[in-house]
Scaffold this active site. Structure first.
Site, PDB file in Angstrom:
ATOM      1  NE  ARG B   7      -6.191  15.726  23.199  1.00  0.00           N
ATOM      2  CZ  ARG B   7      -6.319  16.780  22.434  1.00  0.00           C
ATOM      3  NH1 ARG B   7      -5.285  17.268  21.784  1.00  0.00           N
ATOM      4  NH2 ARG B   7      -7.483  17.373  22.283  1.00  0.00           N
ATOM      5  CB  SER B  34      -2.425  17.696  18.678  1.00  0.00           C
ATOM      6  OG  SER B  34      -2.648  18.840  17.896  1.00  0.00           O
ATOM      7  CD  GLU B  55       4.104  11.655  10.000  1.00  0.00           C
ATOM      8  OE1 GLU B  55       4.584  11.459   8.859  1.00  0.00           O
ATOM      9  OE2 GLU B  55       3.440  12.675  10.273  1.00  0.00           O
ATOM     10  CG  PHE B  80      -0.576  11.022  10.329  1.00  0.00           C
ATOM     11  CD1 PHE B  80      -1.105  10.780   9.057  1.00  0.00           C
ATOM     12  CD2 PHE B  80      -1.143  12.010  11.098  1.00  0.00           C
ATOM     13  CE1 PHE B  80      -2.168  11.531   8.582  1.00  0.00           C
ATOM     14  CE2 PHE B  80      -2.206  12.769  10.622  1.00  0.00           C
ATOM     15  CZ  PHE B  80      -2.721  12.537   9.363  1.00  0.00           C
ATOM     16  CG  HIS B 106      -5.718  13.493  17.743  1.00  0.00           C
ATOM     17  ND1 HIS B 106      -4.919  13.736  18.825  1.00  0.00           N
ATOM     18  CD2 HIS B 106      -6.319  14.672  17.459  1.00  0.00           C
ATOM     19  CE1 HIS B 106      -5.014  15.003  19.192  1.00  0.00           C
ATOM     20  NE2 HIS B 106      -5.866  15.600  18.387  1.00  0.00           N
ATOM     21  CG  ASP B 114      -8.738  17.345  11.689  1.00  0.00           C
ATOM     22  OD1 ASP B 114      -9.076  18.484  11.310  1.00  0.00           O
ATOM     23  OD2 ASP B 114      -7.808  17.138  12.502  1.00  0.00           O
ATOM     24  NE  ARG B 164      -9.757  17.121  18.597  1.00  0.00           N
ATOM     25  CZ  ARG B 164     -10.763  17.818  18.071  1.00  0.00           C
ATOM     26  NH1 ARG B 164     -11.753  17.187  17.441  1.00  0.00           N
ATOM     27  NH2 ARG B 164     -10.791  19.117  18.169  1.00  0.00           N
TER      28      ARG B 164
END
Lengths: 283, 313
Positions: B7, B34, B55, B80, B106, B114, B164
């Protein structure tokens, strides 16, 4: 202000569009005449008295953008586009047939002049917000217009887009709600009520204008007013009648997603022909 | 070389692209911190749009920007931005073939603590089945950076799947050469081929060493970063040459990279395949490594599958 001549011309076009809707859905033996006829006067005014569009140059830089959020009303859009010159009126007969540019719901890849492929309800407004922001980013003056269904407002994404349009101050965006108060399964108030719309939309930060969606003068004043709004998007809640223009189709749910049979088609067309004659006399 | 996060290199690529192309816009859905798109936002605040926690609207707005000629990057967590929005991506992006790059971070079980609600294990399958969508799963940060530069130039929809955490470097500077629709053979071998993507590529290389040193098996290792379009020619070549595959991915074994590979072999060159992935179950909270161990997404897990598939030849 519209002159008597303009009013008469608009009225004639709207009758021609309604007749096309009846005929093309009858020919296709499928389609959505009811919700196409409820927004016919709105699309008539937009295409013949308002939008900066040119069928010869459908991608011209300074054009206004129109998104048919309620994509099932494609017959109304196709008919307006045909009369405007985007396609031969004869081609309307190909609606919903294999290989046709006139897909059951609008396909931007198939027909020049369609700005966005729609059909799945609730997605058009988000797209219109993105268009509005892109135009603002490029400091362009083009405006974005849309027509949504009132039943469509039951989609959650619509309210996400209502928020983003207000948050980003999309004052180059103006959408009509074709408030015909009916959806496939019944009256909206019975299936899943969306009222009080004016209060809700005001609370969401929109400029709200209420009109009779079959009155060209009211449509014009609403659009003129929307043009002047600064810092927020405008919604024009248009009181309409499903199946408007043909006596036995008005408010009849059976014409939401089904066309006239042969007898009904003949009767509907003769009703519209008579109206056209009356309009003609008024010129 | 120390591990690098995909990322971070995503953000690096976006900023580089933003500098040379004013038509690049980036959208996020309240996870810009994030996904690292906040770095682009800081550099180009007028070309970054936060859709908030919505989203579906984010994808719809992205489609609208693309209609007006923008090259759009839409980011959030893989869960998402592909799950919540699948129908928006289908109807408002893929059907009209708009220039929207869905770039997720992620992805997979290494989201870790999570838990299951945030661990996308189905996203490759969801995106792969959509007409007009291309799917890229980079093996490391450098490949992620290259893939982002690539998709910015190539018109139409893409899905780029990133994870992630910081991950081992597979490609040294100058070695990476991402090409859409091309597998990259990272290690040659004769006895079987390990087809891997994402974080499993590094493990596959290590597994090949174990197979050689401890079992006298030479395993080829192939990086399948372009899952759609997939490199049918390379799959055919490796199948013909080695006669058995292990596929390894941080994704459910249903519908992901392994399935994509098997679709090719079934058609052209049927061979035994062992698929390593998450076995059609949900994840759970835990440290990324503990979760990988639990689901055998490890060097040993690949070795075990290799031994199993070798015995089926």
């Amino acid at each position: 202000m519209l002159t008597a001549k303009q009013l008469s011309e608009l009225s004639n076009i709207s009758i021609r569009i309604r007749k096309n809707i009846i005929e093309m859905t009858h020919y296709a033996k499928s389609g959505h005449p009811g919700g196409s006829m409820s927004m016919t006067d709105i699309i008539t005014f937009l295409y013949f008295n308002w939008l900066n569009i040119d069928p010869k140059f459908p991608k011209k830089e300074d054009r206004d953008i129109f998104v048919l959020c309620k994509g099932h009303a494609a017959p109304a859009l196709y008919s307006a586009m045909a009369i405007k010159g985007f396609l031969p009126e004869e081609e309307l007969k190909t609606l919903r047939s294999i290989g046709s540019r006139l897909q059951g719901h609008p396909d931007m890849k198939a027909l020049p002049g369609i700005e966005m492929s729609t059909g799945s309800l609730g997605q058009g407004l988000s797209v219109a917000v993105g268009m509005s922001l892109a135009l603002k980013l490029d400091k362009k003056k083009n405006r974005v217009y849309g027509v949504m269904g009132d039943g469509e407002l039951q989609e959650g994404q619509v309210w996400e887009a209502m928020m983003s349009a207000a948050h980003y101050k999309c004052d180059n965006l103006c959408v009509f709600i074709d408030n015909n108060k009916q959806q496939i399964d019944g009256n909206i108030a019975d299936v899943m009520g969306v009222e009080p719309l004016t209060d809700k939309l005001k609370a969401f930060g929109w400029e709200v204008i209420n009109i009779d969606g079959h009155d060209f003068e009211q449509i014009e004043s609403a659009l003129v007013a929307a043009d002047k709004v600064v810092g927020k998007p405008t919604v024009i809640i248009s009181d309409t009648v499903k199946g408007k223009g043909v006596s036995f189709m008005e408010r009849q749910l059976c014409f939401h997603g089904a066309p006239c049979n042969d007898d009904q088609k003949a009767k509907a067309c003769s009703e519209l022909d008579i109206k056209n004659g009356v309009c003609g006399c008024q010129i | 070389m120390s591990d690098l996060a995909m990322r971070d290199y995503y953000a690096k690529a976006l900023i580089a692209l933003g500098k040379v192309n004013k038509d690049i816009v980036v959208l996020d859905a309240d996870l810009s911190c994030s996904t690292r798109t906040e770095k682009f936002a800081k550099e180009f605040p007028d070309r970054f749009f936060n859709a908030g926690i919505s989203e579906q609207d984010c994808i719809g707005m992205s489609a609208g920007f693309a209609c007006m000629g923008k090259t759009v990057f839409a980011s959030s967590f893989a869960m998402f931005i592909t799950g919540r929005t699948w129908e928006q991506i289908r109807n408002s992006v893929c059907y009209p073939k708009l220039n929207v790059k869905v770039c997720a971070t992620h992805a997979g079980i290494t989201v870790g603590e999570d838990g299951a609600s945030h661990q996308a294990l189905e996203d490759i399958a969801l995106m792969r089945i959509l007409p007009n969508m291309r799917v890229i799963v980079p093996a490391d940060a450098l490949e992620a950076e290259q893939a982002i530069h690539f998709v910015a130039k190539e018109a139409g929809p893409f899905y780029v799947r990133m994870c992630r955490g910081a991950t081992p470097v597979v490609f040294n500077e100058g070695e990476c050469d991402f090409q859409l629709g091309k597998n990259k053979v990272l290690k040659d071998g004769n006895d079987l081929t390990i087809m891997a993507c994402g974080i499993m590529v590094d493990m596959a290389l290590k597994a090949a060493d174990v197979l050689k040193n401890e079992h006298n098996i030479t395993a080829a290792v192939v990086n399948v970063s372009s899952i759609k379009p997939i490199d049918e020619e390379n799959i055919y070549q490796m199948a013909t040459k080695t006669g058995a595959f292990v596929t390894a991915e941080e994704h459910t074994i249903y519908g992901g990279m392994g399935s994509a590979v098997a679709e090719v072999t079934a058609k052209k060159c049927p061979i035994p395949i062992e698929m390593l992935g998450v076995n059609g179950v949900f994840g759970e909270s835990g440290k990324p490594n503990d979760l990988l161990n639990k689901h055998n997404l490890t060097v040993q897990g690949i070795v075990d599958k290799a031994l199993a598939v070798k015995s089926r030849k």
